[in-house]
Write an enzyme that holds these catalytic residues in place. Structure first.
Site, mmCIF file in Angstrom:
data_model
loop_
_atom_site.group_PDB
_atom_site.id
_atom_site.type_symbol
_atom_site.label_atom_id
_atom_site.label_comp_id
_atom_site.label_asym_id
_atom_site.label_seq_id
_atom_site.Cartn_x
_atom_site.Cartn_y
_atom_site.Cartn_z
ATOM 1 N N ASP A 106 8.098 49.551 0.173
ATOM 2 C CA ASP A 106 8.254 50.872 -0.247
ATOM 3 C C ASP A 106 7.659 51.621 0.866
ATOM 4 O O ASP A 106 6.584 51.553 1.496
ATOM 5 C CB ASP A 106 7.389 51.311 -1.597
ATOM 6 C CG ASP A 106 8.221 52.652 -2.219
ATOM 7 O OD1 ASP A 106 9.396 52.322 -2.393
ATOM 8 O OD2 ASP A 106 7.456 53.429 -2.356
ATOM 9 N N PHE B 202 18.311 54.620 10.239
ATOM 10 C CA PHE B 202 18.867 54.873 9.108
ATOM 11 C C PHE B 202 17.799 56.149 8.425
ATOM 12 O O PHE B 202 16.930 56.364 9.262
ATOM 13 C CB PHE B 202 18.930 53.590 7.954
ATOM 14 C CG PHE B 202 17.535 53.274 7.666
ATOM 15 C CD1 PHE B 202 16.895 52.382 8.188
ATOM 16 C CD2 PHE B 202 17.051 53.585 6.304
ATOM 17 C CE1 PHE B 202 15.332 51.902 8.119
ATOM 18 C CE2 PHE B 202 15.774 53.167 6.124
ATOM 19 C CZ PHE B 202 15.087 52.255 6.857
HETATM 20 P P1 ITT Z 1 14.913 49.968 -1.893
HETATM 21 O O1 ITT Z 1 14.054 50.989 -2.879
HETATM 22 O O2 ITT Z 1 16.009 49.317 -2.511
HETATM 23 O O3 ITT Z 1 13.996 49.090 -0.959
HETATM 24 P P2 ITT Z 1 15.240 52.681 -0.567
HETATM 25 O O4 ITT Z 1 15.951 52.980 0.670
HETATM 26 O O5 ITT Z 1 15.535 53.465 -1.857
HETATM 27 O O6 ITT Z 1 15.696 50.911 -0.912
HETATM 28 P P3 ITT Z 1 12.730 53.402 -0.779
HETATM 29 O O7 ITT Z 1 12.677 53.820 -1.928
HETATM 30 O O8 ITT Z 1 11.362 52.693 -0.081
HETATM 31 O O9 ITT Z 1 13.764 52.658 -0.179
HETATM 32 O O10 ITT Z 1 12.778 54.782 0.149
HETATM 33 C C1 ITT Z 1 12.647 54.907 1.320
HETATM 34 C C2 ITT Z 1 13.202 56.070 2.196
HETATM 35 O O11 ITT Z 1 12.312 56.703 3.090
HETATM 36 C C3 ITT Z 1 14.507 55.606 2.808
HETATM 37 O O12 ITT Z 1 15.653 55.526 1.895
HETATM 38 C C4 ITT Z 1 14.427 56.506 3.882
HETATM 39 O O13 ITT Z 1 15.133 57.665 3.545
HETATM 40 C C5 ITT Z 1 13.029 56.807 4.305
HETATM 41 N N1 ITT Z 1 12.614 55.659 5.321
HETATM 42 C C6 ITT Z 1 12.073 54.735 5.022
HETATM 43 N N2 ITT Z 1 11.739 54.116 5.956
HETATM 44 C C7 ITT Z 1 12.423 54.696 7.243
HETATM 45 C C8 ITT Z 1 12.853 54.265 8.423
HETATM 46 O O14 ITT Z 1 12.282 53.390 8.963
HETATM 47 N N3 ITT Z 1 13.637 55.252 9.082
HETATM 48 C C9 ITT Z 1 14.224 56.049 8.541
HETATM 49 N N4 ITT Z 1 14.055 56.542 7.213
HETATM 50 C C10 ITT Z 1 13.130 55.649 6.319
#
Ligand code: ITT
Length: 203
Positions: free
Chosen positions: A69, A152
């Site tokens: 997360d 992303f």
């Molecule tokens: P899962 O819950 O299925 O793992 P998710 O993309 O919804 O996928 P999160 O709930 O952890 O994951 O939300 C994390 C968000 O934070 C993600 O969608 C990105 O917008 C941002 N994020 C996290 N890590 C990142 C990264 O390495 N680079 C850019 N944005 C990131």
């Protein structure tokens, strides 16, 4: 090779984690297991949500499960979007929608006011039990317009401390050594080494 399920539908996270792990691990994610539903992220912290995702998937998958997360905290916004990073511009927001909202919200802020950090919490679980938790963070700044095509999420807006390029401009191999996720994975190294060794012993 030992199987490792990443409890995510975000293929970018899976690719980054797989690149950080050695060849000992056969990495898959929830996209390969449509019968395992994605969990609702009802927690108030990254640790809560990582645990929710890891534990739920580990009750349905016979092997080690890792949940990530993560999100972006911006000082001028009091730490937002934080745990709501994926849903910042609404429940079905795209990454582009979220980046556009962030730029709008930061429109009147300059310089140091645009300081921010990415945070990542990793939870490892097996058979419905939490085995370990690790975290990582990377400091940086939110720039005024998108730069770069890689990565992303908020990568095209985030310049990590000590660099001039965004995470979307830097090669993946560089992002994967200094990101919040890389730092949490580095702390998890010992765990993965012993888990791979115990998997070998069991064969
Ligand atoms: P899962 O819950 O299925 O793992 P998710 O993309 O919804 O996928 P999160 O709930 O952890 O994951 O939300 C994390 C968000 O934070 C993600 O969608 C990105 O917008 C941002 N994020 C996290 N890590 C990142 C990264 O390495 N680079 C850019 N944005 C990131």
């Amino acid at each position: 090779m030992r199987p490792l399920l990443i409890a995510t539908k975000n293929a970018h996270k899976t690719a980054e984690i797989a690149a950080m792990l050695g060849v000992e691990w056969e990495v898959t994610d929830l996209n390969a297991y449509p019968e395992i539903p994605a969990s609702e992220e009802t927690g108030e912290t990254f640790a809560d949500n990582a645990a929710i995702k890891a534990l739920a998937a580990s009750r349905l998958f016979g092997g080690l499960v890792l949940a990530d997360d993560s999100g972006l905290e911006v000082d001028a916004l009091g730490g937002a979007p934080g745990v709501r990073s994926a849903r910042y511009a609404g429940p079905s927001a795209t990454d582009a929608d979220n980046r556009a909202k962030l730029l709008r919200e930061l429109g009147s802020f300059r310089g140091k006011e645009r300081a921010a950090r990415f945070r990542c919490v990793l939870v490892l679980a097996e058979d419905g039990d939490q085995r370990a938790i690790f975290d990582g963070a990377v400091e940086g700044v939110i720039i005024g317009a998108e730069r770069g095509e890689g990565g992303f999420g908020y990568d095209a807006l985030f310049v990590p401390e000590g660099h001039d390029e965004t995470f979307a401009q830097l090669p993946a191999s560089i992002k994967n050594t200094l990101s919040h996720r890389a730092r949490a994975m580095e702390k998890a190294r010992g765990f993965f080494i012993s888990a791979a060794a115990s998997g070998r012993d069991a064969v």
